[in-house]
Every structure is written in structure tokens, then in C-alpha cells.
Enzyme design. Structure first.
Site: not given
Ligand code: DGL
Length: 282
Positions: A19-20, A82, A167, A201, A203
């Protein structure tokens, strides 16, 4: 051991989960619940997160570097946990890069497993997608959902402030409410019939309580963790050669491109357990 298989003589290796930043840990948590016997390497590209607002080319280049890192560690199977990377990089990696890197290696994303199933949750046939700007602008969700559920109408809302709030561990504080309400109103203004919302997403599950608090009753909120994990179980059943190639000692290793102590401080919120990471330079 399968003597006819490409994999039989290869050293076994962990599954790579990418993931990012921290979001992929919400997916890894569910994968480990369903497949505890396998070994996993997790990489968060925290030094360059968030990916959401970045261009197609940048997300592709960053994701490719991370996938290449997993391959250098010996991984045969990498999950892009991600949505932004799945939307902007997966197709190129699968079609252009993998054939050059060794066709036995596989990279899977989170969009396909989610779109295969999301229509089953909806009675009204109007669903909402909440994601990063990159995921929404890619139009991956409307395109993929229409392949599996042509009768479903997909409405999307980008939520660019949510990843920074999460975050920075601000998601439980009152400041987060403003942006939760703002984006939910933006989505629901597009259709009064939406009865299912996908958190597209990795997150966003950390915001799920606040999201539910501000939604009208009767709307189902779906997170991807269990869906992606179930899809991986199915994939490994259908690909026994790949399942054989993965090492099985139940180990977990975490890596970050930013400071390891920072990663460890935040990661347990997403993973639900203490995490001890190592720093890498890409
Ligand atoms: N967790 C990432 C996703 O599922 C994105 C987070 C980011 O913007 O880096 O899209």
C-alpha cells in the site's frame, strides 16, 4: 510437489502486500485471519504517500518500483492492497511489465474482487463509491462494476481529505466530522436511492464509525478486507502451483520507505496488533 510445475524447484517465498502507507494493513489483517499459515511481507511506501492526488504516471512508477522490490525479495505473488495503485498501475504492470519480469509472477489488485461482489449487497441498484481522487477519476469502479452488474448505477465521490486525516491519526477527533459530512452529502446528493456504499480506499475502514453515524438508516457500508481475503483464498484454491510456491510458517514482516518508529506507532491502529517494521530505501 508438482513435478510438472514451474514452481517445484523454486525457493518458497512470502506473499507481498503493498500500500502507499498504512491502509493495506486493514486488508492484510483480514487476509491473515483467513490464511494464517502463509508468510507475508508488507511494504508501505509512506515516504511518498498519499498516492491519491498523484498523476497516473507517478502512481504507476512508484507502484512498479515497489512491486520490483517484492520480486527482488523473492515474492511470486503480490497484492496491491491499495485502490489508487490498483486503479492506476495494475493494468500496465500486468500487461506490460510482468511479461518482461517473468510470466510466473502475479500481481493482483483490490478492485476486481470488490466489483465482482458489490452488486449482491444492493436492492435499489444504486451504489456509492467513496475513494481517493485518483481512484474516482480513473473511473475503474463504474467500468468494472458494469461488467459484473450491468443493471447497477454507480455514483462516486472523491474524499481527498480522508487519507491525510487518517494518516495523521485525526480521524477520531471532531475536526474529521466536517469532512465526513461534506463527502457523504456530496455522494448522497447524486442519488436518493443509494442503499450500498463501498469504502474503496483501504484507509477508510478507520472512519467507518463516523461514516455510519452520518448516514441515513438503511444504507449498508461495505469495507474491502474480508472481500479481498476471501477472493485470495479462492485464487489460491484455483492456482495450486502458486499456493505451493508460497512459504508457510505463519510469519509477518513489515517494511516502510519512511521512518520505522513512526510506522510502528501508527500501524497498530490499522492492523489491530503491535507491528515492528524495518526501513528500506527504494
Ligand atoms: N489506501 C489507498 C487506497 O486504497 C490510498 C491512500 C493514498 O492516497 O495514498 O486507495
Amino acid at each position: 510437489m508438482r513435478w510438472g510445475s514451474y514452481f517445484w524447484y523454486m525457493k518458497k517465498s512470502p506473499i507481498g502486500v503493498f500500500d502507499s502507507g498504512y491502509g493495506g494493513l486493514t486488508i492484510l489483517k483480514e487476509i491473515v485471519k483467513q490464511l494464517p499459515e502463509y508468510d507475508y511481507l508488507y511494504l508501505g511506501d509512506n515516504a511518498r504517500a498519499p498516492y491519491g492526488p498523484r498523476s497516473f504516471e507517478t502512481v504507476y512508477q512508484y507502484t512498479l518500483q515497489c512491486v520490483d522490490w517484492f520480486f527482488q525479495q523473492g515474492c511470486e505473488l503480490v497484492i496491491l492492497a491499495c485502490n489508487t495503485a490498483s486503479a492506476k498501475a495494475l493494468r500496465n504492470i500486468q500487461q506490460k511489465d510482468l511479461p518482461k519480469m517473468g510470466t510466473h509472477k502475479r500481481v493482483l489488485g483490490v478492485i476486481r474482487p470488490s466489483t465482482e461482489i458489490i452488486g449482491n449487497y444492493s436492492k435499489s441498484r444504486d451504489i456509492g463509491i467513496l475513494g481517493t481522487t485518483g481512484t474516482v477519476l480513473s473511473n475503474s469502479y463504474p467500468i468494472e462494476v458494469s461488467k459484473f452488474f450491468p443493471d447497477i448505477n454507480v455514483f462516486q465521490q472523491a474524499c481527498p481529505m480522508w487519507v491525510p486525516l487518517i494518516e495523521n491519526a485525526e480521524f477520531n477527533h471532531p475536526g474529521a466530522d466536517y469532512f465526513v459530512i461534506k463527502y457523504l452529502e456530496g455522494l448522497l446528493a447524486q442519488s436518493g436511492k443509494i442503499d450500498t456504499i463501498l469504502l474503496a480506499c483501504t484507509h477508510y475502514p478507520l472512519l467507518i464509525d463516523k461514516i455510519k453515524q452520518y448516514l441515513p438508516a438503511g444504507i449498508t457500508v461495505v469495507s474491502q478486507g474480508t472481500i479481498v481475503a476471501a477472493s485470495l483464498v479462492q485464487y489460491l484454491e484455483n492456482h495450486p502451483d502458486m499456493a505451493d510456491a508460497i512459504s508457510k510458517t505463519g510469519s509477518l514482516q513489515f517494511f516502510t520507505t519512511d521512518a520505522a518508529p513512526d510506522f510502528d506507532n501508527h500501524a497498530s491502529l490499522f492492523f489491530g496488533k503491535e507491528v515492528k517494521s524495518q526501513h528500506i530505501f527504494l
